[in-house]
Scaffold this motif. Sequence first.
Motif, PDB file in Angstrom:
ATOM      1  N   CYS A  55       0.800  -1.226   0.000  1.00 28.21           N
ATOM      2  CA  CYS A  55       0.000   0.000   0.000  1.00 28.21           C
ATOM      3  C   CYS A  55       0.836   1.281   0.000  1.00 28.21           C
ATOM      4  O   CYS A  55       1.074   1.894   1.044  1.00 28.21           O
ATOM      5  N   ASN A  56       1.274   1.679  -1.187  1.00 31.66           N
ATOM      6  CA  ASN A  56       1.962   2.960  -1.359  1.00 31.66           C
ATOM      7  C   ASN A  56       0.905   4.061  -1.325  1.00 31.66           C
ATOM      8  O   ASN A  56       0.379   4.473  -2.348  1.00 31.66           O
ATOM      9  N   ILE A  57       0.609   4.545  -0.105  1.00 40.61           N
ATOM     10  CA  ILE A  57      -0.548   5.413   0.101  1.00 40.61           C
ATOM     11  C   ILE A  57      -0.394   6.805  -0.489  1.00 40.61           C
ATOM     12  O   ILE A  57      -1.361   7.417  -0.929  1.00 40.61           O
ATOM     13  N   THR A  58       0.824   7.335  -0.478  1.00 40.01           N
ATOM     14  CA  THR A  58       1.034   8.688  -0.985  1.00 40.01           C
ATOM     15  C   THR A  58       2.516   8.887  -1.250  1.00 40.01           C
ATOM     16  O   THR A  58       3.295   7.926  -1.273  1.00 40.01           O
ATOM     17  N   ASN A  59       2.907  10.135  -1.435  1.00 41.53           N
ATOM     18  CA  ASN A  59       4.297  10.488  -1.690  1.00 41.53           C
ATOM     19  C   ASN A  59       4.659  11.684  -0.825  1.00 41.53           C
ATOM     20  O   ASN A  59       3.779  12.463  -0.441  1.00 41.53           O
ATOM     21  N   LEU A  93      -3.887   8.775   9.298  1.00 40.99           N
ATOM     22  CA  LEU A  93      -3.545   7.375   9.568  1.00 40.99           C
ATOM     23  C   LEU A  93      -2.890   7.222  10.941  1.00 40.99           C
ATOM     24  O   LEU A  93      -3.173   6.260  11.676  1.00 40.99           O
ATOM     25  N   ASP A  94      -2.046   8.169  11.297  1.00 40.22           N
ATOM     26  CA  ASP A  94      -1.411   8.116  12.616  1.00 40.22           C
ATOM     27  C   ASP A  94      -2.457   8.211  13.721  1.00 40.22           C
ATOM     28  O   ASP A  94      -2.369   7.520  14.746  1.00 40.22           O
ATOM     29  N   HIS A  95      -3.479   9.034  13.495  1.00 42.66           N
ATOM     30  CA  HIS A  95      -4.571   9.186  14.467  1.00 42.66           C
ATOM     31  C   HIS A  95      -5.279   7.851  14.698  1.00 42.66           C
ATOM     32  O   HIS A  95      -5.719   7.559  15.823  1.00 42.66           O
ATOM     33  N   ASP A 105      12.919   7.129  -2.026  1.00 47.58           N
ATOM     34  CA  ASP A 105      12.384   7.683  -3.276  1.00 47.58           C
ATOM     35  C   ASP A 105      11.140   8.536  -3.058  1.00 47.58           C
ATOM     36  O   ASP A 105      10.507   8.989  -4.014  1.00 47.58           O
ATOM     37  N   GLY A 106      10.780   8.781  -1.788  1.00 49.09           N
ATOM     38  CA  GLY A 106       9.644   9.641  -1.481  1.00 49.09           C
ATOM     39  C   GLY A 106       8.328   8.912  -1.318  1.00 49.09           C
ATOM     40  O   GLY A 106       7.343   9.509  -0.871  1.00 49.09           O
ATOM     41  N   LYS A 107       8.270   7.639  -1.653  1.00 43.93           N
ATOM     42  CA  LYS A 107       7.030   6.882  -1.491  1.00 43.93           C
ATOM     43  C   LYS A 107       6.734   6.680  -0.006  1.00 43.93           C
ATOM     44  O   LYS A 107       7.637   6.444   0.788  1.00 43.93           O
ATOM     45  N   VAL A 108       5.446   6.776   0.339  1.00 37.01           N
ATOM     46  CA  VAL A 108       5.023   6.628   1.729  1.00 37.01           C
ATOM     47  C   VAL A 108       4.208   5.335   1.857  1.00 37.01           C
ATOM     48  O   VAL A 108       3.282   5.088   1.082  1.00 37.01           O
ATOM     49  N   PHE A 109       4.588   4.528   2.851  1.00 40.02           N
ATOM     50  CA  PHE A 109       3.923   3.253   3.123  1.00 40.02           C
ATOM     51  C   PHE A 109       3.522   3.196   4.597  1.00 40.02           C
ATOM     52  O   PHE A 109       4.130   3.867   5.435  1.00 40.02           O
ATOM     53  N   PRO A 110       2.522   2.376   4.922  1.00 38.17           N
ATOM     54  CA  PRO A 110       2.309   2.098   6.346  1.00 38.17           C
ATOM     55  C   PRO A 110       3.545   1.410   6.893  1.00 38.17           C
ATOM     56  O   PRO A 110       4.187   0.610   6.190  1.00 38.17           O
ATOM     57  N   ASN A 112       4.026  -0.947   8.796  1.00 36.62           N
ATOM     58  CA  ASN A 112       3.971  -2.412   8.842  1.00 36.62           C
ATOM     59  C   ASN A 112       3.823  -3.049   7.464  1.00 36.62           C
ATOM     60  O   ASN A 112       3.684  -4.269   7.347  1.00 36.62           O
ATOM     61  N   ASP A 113       3.829  -2.216   6.409  1.00 35.92           N
ATOM     62  CA  ASP A 113       3.691  -2.713   5.033  1.00 35.92           C
ATOM     63  C   ASP A 113       2.408  -3.511   4.822  1.00 35.92           C
ATOM     64  O   ASP A 113       2.368  -4.436   4.003  1.00 35.92           O
ATOM     65  N   GLN A 114       1.355  -3.144   5.516  1.00 37.25           N
ATOM     66  CA  GLN A 114       0.095  -3.872   5.417  1.00 37.25           C
ATOM     67  C   GLN A 114      -1.025  -2.945   4.936  1.00 37.25           C
ATOM     68  O   GLN A 114      -1.448  -2.040   5.653  1.00 37.25           O
ATOM     69  N   ALA A 115      -1.504  -3.188   3.719  1.00 36.09           N
ATOM     70  CA  ALA A 115      -2.619  -2.406   3.201  1.00 36.09           C
ATOM     71  C   ALA A 115      -3.859  -2.563   4.071  1.00 36.09           C
ATOM     72  O   ALA A 115      -4.673  -1.640   4.191  1.00 36.09           O
ATOM     73  N   LEU A 116      -3.990  -3.716   4.701  1.00 35.29           N
ATOM     74  CA  LEU A 116      -5.161  -3.975   5.544  1.00 35.29           C
ATOM     75  C   LEU A 116      -5.256  -2.985   6.698  1.00 35.29           C
ATOM     76  O   LEU A 116      -6.357  -2.616   7.112  1.00 35.29           O
ATOM     77  N   SER A 117      -4.108  -2.523   7.202  1.00 34.33           N
ATOM     78  CA  SER A 117      -4.149  -1.561   8.304  1.00 34.33           C
ATOM     79  C   SER A 117      -4.711  -0.221   7.840  1.00 34.33           C
ATOM     80  O   SER A 117      -5.403   0.471   8.598  1.00 34.33           O
ATOM     81  N   VAL A 118      -4.431   0.156   6.595  1.00 38.15           N
ATOM     82  CA  VAL A 118      -4.989   1.393   6.032  1.00 38.15           C
ATOM     83  C   VAL A 118      -6.497   1.253   5.876  1.00 38.15           C
ATOM     84  O   VAL A 118      -7.261   2.163   6.228  1.00 38.15           O
ATOM     85  N   LEU A 119      -6.923   0.112   5.369  1.00 36.77           N
ATOM     86  CA  LEU A 119      -8.358  -0.128   5.217  1.00 36.77           C
ATOM     87  C   LEU A 119      -9.058  -0.126   6.569  1.00 36.77           C
ATOM     88  O   LEU A 119     -10.169   0.402   6.704  1.00 36.77           O
ATOM     89  N   SER A 120      -8.402  -0.684   7.578  1.00 33.77           N
ATOM     90  CA  SER A 120      -8.987  -0.696   8.921  1.00 33.77           C
ATOM     91  C   SER A 120      -9.185   0.713   9.456  1.00 33.77           C
ATOM     92  O   SER A 120     -10.193   1.006  10.108  1.00 33.77           O
ATOM     93  N   ALA A 121      -8.218   1.607   9.182  1.00 33.95           N
ATOM     94  CA  ALA A 121      -8.351   3.000   9.613  1.00 33.95           C
ATOM     95  C   ALA A 121      -9.535   3.666   8.930  1.00 33.95           C
ATOM     96  O   ALA A 121     -10.318   4.390   9.566  1.00 33.95           O
TER      97      ALA A 121
END
Length: 430
Positions: A55-59, A93-95, A105-110, A112-121
């Motif tokens: 989950c490369n959420i942003t940059n 996401l931190d909240h 390279d500027g890419k931002v990831f959770p 834990n490298d888990q897309a599921l954690s982003v979906l949970s938020a």
Amino acid sequence: MQNKYLPVYDVIVVGGGPAGLIAASSAAALGAKTLLLEKTYRIGAKLLLTGGGRCNITNNAEQNEFINAFGKNGNFLYSSFSAFSNTDLIAFLDHYGVPTRIDPDGKVFPENDQALSVLSALRKYAEENHVRILHNSEVETLTFSEEDEQKVTGVKLTNNSTFPAKTIIIATGGLSYPQTGSTGAGYKLAQQCGHTITPLLPGLVPLESNAKFIKDLQGLTLKNINISVLIDGKVATSQIGDLLFTHFGVSGPKILILSHIAVNALSQGKTVDISINLKPQYANEFSMQLQSELTSAGPRTLWQYLEIVLPRTLAPVIANMCYEIKTKTCASLNKNEVAKVTSLFTNFIVPITKPRPIEEATITCGGVNLNEINPQTLQSHKNSAMYFCGEVLDLAAITGGFNLQEAFSTGYLAGLSAAKYTKAGNIKNI
């Protein structure tokens, strides 16, 4: 006639991806009575696939870099990125207990490298604001007022259920990864209320070639080479990086970035080639370097030299392209023959016939015409009850987290705007 016993929602969001989830929640955070309709059995299916599940959420880029990443349509996003920026997303996401990290390279990831954690938020945000979510609920059509055929009053599902609403947000995604529910349904809904759709093309997609040597090179990765896209024989753009040969053509991160130029040219009937420079570090001096190496190779044949300096599968391909001289000794090659070998090292041509199908593309290029959408609110100019966000819009960027940030930013702004349009209340902090 509208059934007076059905609850009228302030906002109905169609599509449960990242754009739809944050749109529904930001609308509900203003007090809007909000319903989210997802056609599949779960929300966020495509989100779980992004970045290979990481989950490369942003940059970490500045706003102007985000704008530039979307090319000619980037200016449309100033208001969206101002309403909900990359730093806002990271703080959000931190909240919700999902710390992030920034790669070199500027890419931002959770973290834990888990897309599921982003979906949970995102799910927590929706639950806290009392968004009603219905799964397996596919919207078939918009509903319109009997008194005013242009006034959208809600949606009708494929099971004939109807839901009245003051505003509708379309967040159905594009055509890529249809197994996640992105089947282009939003374009049909947009057309029902008068919108035009710019041509839909695959974006961030591998490219196919009919070259006979492709299957011989399948699985070969060339690293740190210069990759150029040639349009009708002229260089259109270049990138230095890695390239992967596949059974159908070429792929890899740099090919995905360059693919939109190739795809657009192919759609216009132009000739497209990929030119590979295996020795970009030598710039224009490679001919001299090669001449020196060939002289040092002395009695070795050109074929033997190529086997030493090139990858195992590439050497015979290059050798066959200079078949008439491959058995000559390196020291005996004349000026024209050296020039031919130099050209194969610095301008190895892979003809491109077409992109892979749009269903295999990372994103969809094209979509709801931006001239018909208010960039400050994402409200339709065609129908005041309609809002659009995410990939359904004619917005597509390079890789690196820019496209996912666009989904979050436009979703957030669409949700706020729709709720304010219904005069639903005051925004809560998130």
